[in-house]
Design an enzyme around this catalytic site. Structure first.
Site, mmCIF file in Angstrom:
data_model
loop_
_atom_site.group_PDB
_atom_site.id
_atom_site.type_symbol
_atom_site.label_atom_id
_atom_site.label_comp_id
_atom_site.label_asym_id
_atom_site.label_seq_id
_atom_site.Cartn_x
_atom_site.Cartn_y
_atom_site.Cartn_z
ATOM 1 N N LYS A 26 -7.364 54.171 -26.137
ATOM 2 C CA LYS A 26 -8.059 53.386 -25.100
ATOM 3 C C LYS A 26 -8.723 54.335 -24.093
ATOM 4 O O LYS A 26 -9.871 54.139 -23.702
ATOM 5 C CB LYS A 26 -7.047 52.489 -24.378
ATOM 6 C CG LYS A 26 -7.677 51.602 -23.326
ATOM 7 C CD LYS A 26 -6.658 51.054 -22.349
ATOM 8 C CE LYS A 26 -5.906 49.863 -22.864
ATOM 9 N NZ LYS A 26 -5.066 49.241 -21.794
ATOM 10 N N ASP B 186 -6.526 46.202 -18.815
ATOM 11 C CA ASP B 186 -5.549 45.427 -19.577
ATOM 12 C C ASP B 186 -6.327 44.585 -20.568
ATOM 13 O O ASP B 186 -7.309 43.923 -20.205
ATOM 14 C CB ASP B 186 -4.693 44.548 -18.678
ATOM 15 C CG ASP B 186 -3.420 44.121 -19.411
ATOM 16 O OD1 ASP B 186 -2.630 45.008 -19.768
ATOM 17 O OD2 ASP B 186 -3.221 42.912 -19.641
ATOM 18 N N SER B 187 -5.918 44.659 -21.806
ATOM 19 C CA SER B 187 -6.741 44.054 -22.853
ATOM 20 C C SER B 187 -5.869 43.522 -23.973
ATOM 21 O O SER B 187 -4.676 43.802 -24.030
ATOM 22 C CB SER B 187 -7.727 45.104 -23.387
ATOM 23 O OG SER B 187 -7.056 46.320 -23.652
ATOM 24 N N TYR C 245 -5.849 46.518 -33.243
ATOM 25 C CA TYR C 245 -6.192 45.468 -34.208
ATOM 26 C C TYR C 245 -7.602 45.625 -34.787
ATOM 27 O O TYR C 245 -8.076 44.737 -35.508
ATOM 28 C CB TYR C 245 -6.074 44.092 -33.531
ATOM 29 C CG TYR C 245 -4.688 43.785 -33.000
ATOM 30 C CD1 TYR C 245 -3.738 43.149 -33.797
ATOM 31 C CD2 TYR C 245 -4.325 44.131 -31.704
ATOM 32 C CE1 TYR C 245 -2.464 42.858 -33.313
ATOM 33 C CE2 TYR C 245 -3.053 43.850 -31.212
ATOM 34 C CZ TYR C 245 -2.132 43.218 -32.015
ATOM 35 O OH TYR C 245 -0.868 42.938 -31.537
ATOM 36 N N LYS D 128 -19.333 50.121 -31.646
ATOM 37 C CA LYS D 128 -18.267 49.327 -31.013
ATOM 38 C C LYS D 128 -18.484 49.249 -29.498
ATOM 39 O O LYS D 128 -18.411 48.171 -28.911
ATOM 40 C CB LYS D 128 -16.888 49.924 -31.338
ATOM 41 C CG LYS D 128 -15.763 49.088 -30.706
ATOM 42 C CD LYS D 128 -14.361 49.601 -30.981
ATOM 43 C CE LYS D 128 -13.365 48.786 -30.141
ATOM 44 N NZ LYS D 128 -12.001 49.308 -30.165
ATOM 45 N N HIS E 121 -15.491 44.380 -25.755
ATOM 46 C CA HIS E 121 -14.938 43.844 -24.513
ATOM 47 C C HIS E 121 -14.844 44.933 -23.452
ATOM 48 O O HIS E 121 -15.216 44.745 -22.312
ATOM 49 C CB HIS E 121 -13.563 43.221 -24.800
ATOM 50 C CG HIS E 121 -12.650 44.095 -25.629
ATOM 51 N ND1 HIS E 121 -13.069 44.757 -26.761
ATOM 52 C CD2 HIS E 121 -11.344 44.450 -25.468
ATOM 53 C CE1 HIS E 121 -12.070 45.461 -27.266
ATOM 54 N NE2 HIS E 121 -11.007 45.297 -26.496
HETATM 55 P P1 ITT Z 1 -1.919 51.033 -21.051
HETATM 56 O O1 ITT Z 1 -1.223 49.792 -20.530
HETATM 57 O O2 ITT Z 1 -1.190 52.299 -20.716
HETATM 58 O O3 ITT Z 1 -3.372 51.095 -20.692
HETATM 59 P P2 ITT Z 1 -1.518 49.726 -23.599
HETATM 60 O O4 ITT Z 1 -1.888 50.042 -25.012
HETATM 61 O O5 ITT Z 1 -0.095 49.290 -23.351
HETATM 62 O O6 ITT Z 1 -1.875 50.976 -22.682
HETATM 63 P P3 ITT Z 1 -2.453 47.077 -22.926
HETATM 64 O O7 ITT Z 1 -1.166 46.640 -22.326
HETATM 65 O O8 ITT Z 1 -3.736 46.714 -22.224
HETATM 66 O O9 ITT Z 1 -2.530 48.665 -23.069
HETATM 67 O O10 ITT Z 1 -2.504 46.557 -24.432
HETATM 68 C C1 ITT Z 1 -3.694 46.596 -25.135
HETATM 69 C C2 ITT Z 1 -3.401 46.325 -26.612
HETATM 70 O O11 ITT Z 1 -4.357 45.359 -27.084
HETATM 71 C C3 ITT Z 1 -3.611 47.570 -27.433
HETATM 72 O O12 ITT Z 1 -2.419 48.330 -27.543
HETATM 73 C C4 ITT Z 1 -4.099 46.998 -28.751
HETATM 74 O O13 ITT Z 1 -2.992 46.556 -29.507
HETATM 75 C C5 ITT Z 1 -4.911 45.786 -28.295
HETATM 76 N N1 ITT Z 1 -6.317 46.151 -28.057
HETATM 77 C C6 ITT Z 1 -6.962 46.187 -26.871
HETATM 78 N N2 ITT Z 1 -8.225 46.611 -27.013
HETATM 79 C C7 ITT Z 1 -8.380 46.866 -28.309
HETATM 80 C C8 ITT Z 1 -9.456 47.355 -29.073
HETATM 81 O O14 ITT Z 1 -10.601 47.728 -28.513
HETATM 82 N N3 ITT Z 1 -9.282 47.489 -30.378
HETATM 83 C C9 ITT Z 1 -8.124 47.154 -30.971
HETATM 84 N N4 ITT Z 1 -7.040 46.710 -30.331
HETATM 85 C C10 ITT Z 1 -7.157 46.570 -28.991
#
Ligand code: ITT
Length: 244
Positions: A14, A73-74, A158, A186, A191
């Site tokens: 990320k 957050d995503s 994903y 991408k 998003h």
């Molecule tokens: P931080 O909180 O430290 O930033 P994290 O991976 O825990 O890291 P999130 O809580 O925001 O972050 O979870 C995001 C999850 O959503 C990520 O681990 C993926 O499983 C999914 N995700 C988000 N954006 C994505 C993307 O662009 N492509 C694929 N999966 C994605």
């Protein structure tokens, strides 16, 4: 002086996307990451919304680093699963499980869902928090559908099972997953790309005002600074929705 912005994420892939998208905007800014600051405890993501959790992460980062901080957050929201995994995307298969386990669980959970009902969207909320407590959030959405099986080695999470809509053959099982796209492809539709690009005018406006946070007397508030005001781009507290 080049201003510093702290990207508060522990997810290396990320982080790579966030850095790339910000770099692409050509703003004169030095990006600091977790490795550049003293370690601090990861805040618990206790909210049920992307916005709430993005703010938790950005506030913690700003409080710890004393720098303007950006956090994301995503997650993936699947209609057939009532919008889940959503804010639980990172740990859908449970703590200690990896991206592959999360993706396989999702595929198993919608195993019997036909192609026309496998609609989904990635959502990202980017929070920008200043050391003096100003807070902004920006949302980006990438609609698409869940593939029948994984394809591609790029991206993360994903991506191998997500087919973005904005391709001519999407929806007929023939288009690329986001893991088969180049990083540039991408970023252009993602998003995260949309949320970060929505944030840039606000970040640029805040960076121009940076000296005022360190020494009020230094702050030049002349009328000829007419492109600088307290609410750059008029977006304080705005949530910007980018839905196709
Ligand atoms: P931080 O909180 O430290 O930033 P994290 O991976 O825990 O890291 P999130 O809580 O925001 O972050 O979870 C995001 C999850 O959503 C990520 O681990 C993926 O499983 C999914 N995700 C988000 N954006 C994505 C993307 O662009 N492509 C694929 N999966 C994605």
């Amino acid at each position: 002086m080049t201003a510093k912005v702290f990207l508060a994420t522990n997810n290396a892939k990320k982080l790579a996307e966030l850095r790339r998208i910000i770099d692409e905007q050509g703003l004169d800014v030095e990006i600091l990451t977790m490795g550049d600051v003293e370690p601090y405890p990861e805040p618990a993501e206790t909210e049920w919304t992307f916005e709430g959790n993005a703010l938790i992460k950005a506030r913690a980062g700003a409080a710890h680093s004393g720098l303007m901080t950006v956090a994301d957050d995503s997650g993936l929201c699947i209609d057939a699963l009532g919008g889940m995994p959503g804010v639980r995307s990172a740990r859908w298969a449970g703590r200690g499980h990896d991206d592959l386990a999360n993706l396989e669980l999702v595929l198993a959970q919608i195993d019997d869902v036909p192609e026309d009902r496998r609609t989904a969207r990635f959502r990202a909320v980017v929070a920008l928090v200043t050391p003096d407590g100003r807070e902004f959030t920006f949302e980006g959405v990438m609609p698409g559908r869940i593939a029948l099986r994984p394809r591609g080695l790029g991206g993360f999470g994903y991506d191998p099972i997500f087919v973005p809509d904005s391709q001519s053959l999407a929806g007929r099982g023939l288009a690329l997953t986001s893991a088969q796209m180049t990083p540039e492809m991408k970023d252009a539709i993602s998003h995260r790309g949309r949320a970060i690009r929505a944030m840039m005018p606000t970040l640029a406006g805040l960076l121009k005002k940076l000296p005022s946070w360190y020494d009020e007397d230094d702050f030049d508030d002349d009328d000829d600074d007419d492109d600088i005001d307290d609410d750059p781009a008029g977006m304080a507290d705005a949530i910007i929705y980018y839905v196709e």
